[in-house]
Design a protein around this motif. Structure first.
Motif, PDB file in Angstrom:
ATOM      1  N   ASP A 266     -37.593 -17.802 -12.235  1.00  0.00           N
ATOM      2  CA  ASP A 266     -38.790 -18.621 -12.439  1.00  0.00           C
ATOM      3  C   ASP A 266     -39.776 -17.773 -13.270  1.00  0.00           C
ATOM      4  OD1 ASP A 266     -40.969 -20.217 -12.406  1.00  0.00           O
ATOM      5  OD2 ASP A 266     -41.126 -20.382 -10.217  1.00  0.00           O
TER       6      ASP A 266
ATOM      7  N   LYS B 238     -40.431 -12.575  -3.287  1.00  0.00           N
ATOM      8  CA  LYS B 238     -39.846 -13.877  -3.632  1.00  0.00           C
ATOM      9  C   LYS B 238     -40.644 -15.055  -3.071  1.00  0.00           C
ATOM     10  CE  LYS B 238     -36.256 -14.502  -0.036  1.00  0.00           C
ATOM     11  NZ  LYS B 238     -34.811 -14.749   0.145  1.00  0.00           N
ATOM     12  N   TYR B 239     -41.356 -14.840  -1.955  1.00  0.00           N
ATOM     13  CA  TYR B 239     -42.171 -15.912  -1.385  1.00  0.00           C
ATOM     14  C   TYR B 239     -43.644 -15.804  -1.763  1.00  0.00           C
ATOM     15  CZ  TYR B 239     -38.082 -16.957   1.503  1.00  0.00           C
ATOM     16  OH  TYR B 239     -36.834 -17.283   1.936  1.00  0.00           O
TER      17      TYR B 239
ATOM     18  N   LYS C 239     -35.817 -19.909  -9.300  1.00  0.00           N
ATOM     19  CA  LYS C 239     -36.597 -21.128  -9.515  1.00  0.00           C
ATOM     20  C   LYS C 239     -36.142 -22.320  -8.676  1.00  0.00           C
ATOM     21  CE  LYS C 239     -33.971 -22.155 -13.761  1.00  0.00           C
ATOM     22  NZ  LYS C 239     -34.085 -22.265 -15.221  1.00  0.00           N
TER      23      LYS C 239
ATOM     24  N   HIS D  76     -38.658 -14.270  -8.859  1.00  0.00           N
ATOM     25  CA  HIS D  76     -38.010 -15.028  -7.786  1.00  0.00           C
ATOM     26  C   HIS D  76     -37.263 -16.179  -8.437  1.00  0.00           C
ATOM     27  CE1 HIS D  76     -40.900 -18.378  -7.942  1.00  0.00           C
ATOM     28  NE2 HIS D  76     -41.889 -17.483  -7.926  1.00  0.00           N
TER      29      HIS D  76
ATOM     30  N   LYS E  46     -36.943 -20.841  -3.279  1.00  0.00           N
ATOM     31  CA  LYS E  46     -37.144 -19.456  -3.745  1.00  0.00           C
ATOM     32  C   LYS E  46     -36.212 -18.508  -2.972  1.00  0.00           C
ATOM     33  CE  LYS E  46     -42.008 -20.203  -4.949  1.00  0.00           C
ATOM     34  NZ  LYS E  46     -43.411 -19.770  -4.723  1.00  0.00           N
TER      35      LYS E  46
END
Length: 349
Positions: free
Chosen positions: A348, A96-97, A179, A177, A183
């Motif tokens: 996203d 996610k990052y 949007k 992830h 995030k």
């Protein structure tokens, strides 16, 4: 009736655990620092603690030999579950990052792999109980953590349900992830309510049959916390919620095992209703159960329900795959369903 509830304290304990899991999950998912603290710093500190206990116990140190973690949570399953769940949390944060390999397309099946590993750990434990129960008088056998378990055909049935549950995870590459600017979430849109219900029924049955002195908390509160969040405000983030809450609970239970087994919050399943015991500690102190007859009706019933749920889920997946002419693991097959579309609206892309 599934549990022997005879005190308001047991209800209060459940509410506290459920609320704490929901709140800690929110703290962990909403910021990087929250996730880093809960799934990197805290596990590192606990690892030092666990190693110190093991080394000291091996040297005969009295404090270690009497340590609650050493006495009641020293089996292979609990450590495997703790570190597998924590590995999942770290991997999900990487996705996610966009940390390191987390931004690579080939890493997207990682959530499937880590969840499958976690399920297989439980399946192995189920089969272990079935084998030990078959070789024990009345099905009763005592684990290395001094818990009296009753193994039988229900363990084989639920183990098979767990294997089918792995096959019910679809859309391995459909990982995103969210949007929002932070995030906050790793999303798996194809993991809809169909899988979640099948998983929850299987996992509850697993805990009920193999972790009976813990299941009031790890079989109900722990399972409902991520499902609750997914249903109300974190659509598509169930697997992240599940990994977070599981890792957090495993850390707590590993350090404070007596909360579940030797306090006013302790709850036993009806499996033990013919045994003169009110807490898990009462059971641990028994050298034998005196030929007590186990109430295994619930064990068998919920195992059949878990198997049926996973068979139905897999059948629907196969049907949709054929209709859409898609490989259900390389492609999303729940496109068009309410859960899927709501999750994708947060992604996203």
């Amino acid at each position: 009736m599934l549990f022997q509830i005879n005190s308001m304290n047991q209800i209060i304990g459940w509410i506290i655990v459920f609320a704490a899991l929901v709140i800690c999950n929110e703290l962990a998912r909403r910021t990087k620092m929250g996730g880093i603290f809960f799934f990197l710093i805290l596990p590192a500190a606990l690892t030092v603690y666990f190693i110190a206990i093991a080394v000291a116990a091996g040297s005969g140190a009295d404090w270690a030999l009497k340590n609650d973690t050493y006495l009641y949570m020293n089996g292979w399953f609990h450590y495997a579950k703790l570190y597998a769940a924590t590995a999942g949390c770290i991997g999900f944060m990487m996705i996610k990052y966009g940390w390191g390999i987390g931004k690579k397309d080939w890493f997207k099946p990682f959530p499937f792999i880590i969840v499958a590993i976690n399920i297989l750990i439980a399946v192995g434990s189920d089969f272990e109980s079935a084998i030990n129960g078959a070789n024990a008088v009345g099905g009763w056998w005592k684990s290395t953590e001094d818990v009296w378990l009753n193994g039988g055909w229900w363990n084989w049935v639920n183990g098979i349900a767990g294997i089918l549950n792995i096959l019910c995870m679809t859309g391995w590459w459909g990982i995103y992830h969210s949007k929002d600017k932070n995030k906050q979430d790793m999303l798996w849109p194809d993991m809809t309510i169909w899988f979640i219900v099948a998983y929850d029924l299987w996992n509850f049955t697993y805990t009920y049959n193999n972790l009976p002195t813990h299941t009031w908390y790890c079989g109900l509160a722990l399972l409902l916390a991520p499902t609750f969040a997914n249903a109300l405000w974190n659509k598509g983030g169930w697997i992240q919620n599940r990994a977070n809450t599981l890792a957090l609970w495993c850390m707590f239970a590993q350090v404070f095992p007596l909360f579940q087994i030797d306090t006013k919050f302790s709850v036993l399943p009806v499996l033990y209703e013919n045994i003169d015991a009110k807490t898990g500690m009462d059971l641990a102190k028994m050298s034998d159960l005196g030929g007590a007859v186990a109430n295994t009706k619930v064990q068998g019933f919920i195992a059949i329900i878990a198997l049926a749920a996973n068979v139905i889920c897999l059948a629907v997946i196969i049907k949709r795959s054929i209709e859409q002419k898609k490989n259900p693991y390389k492609n999303d097959i729940w496109v068009g369903t309410k859960d899927y579309e709501e999750a994708m609206a947060r992604a996203d892309r």
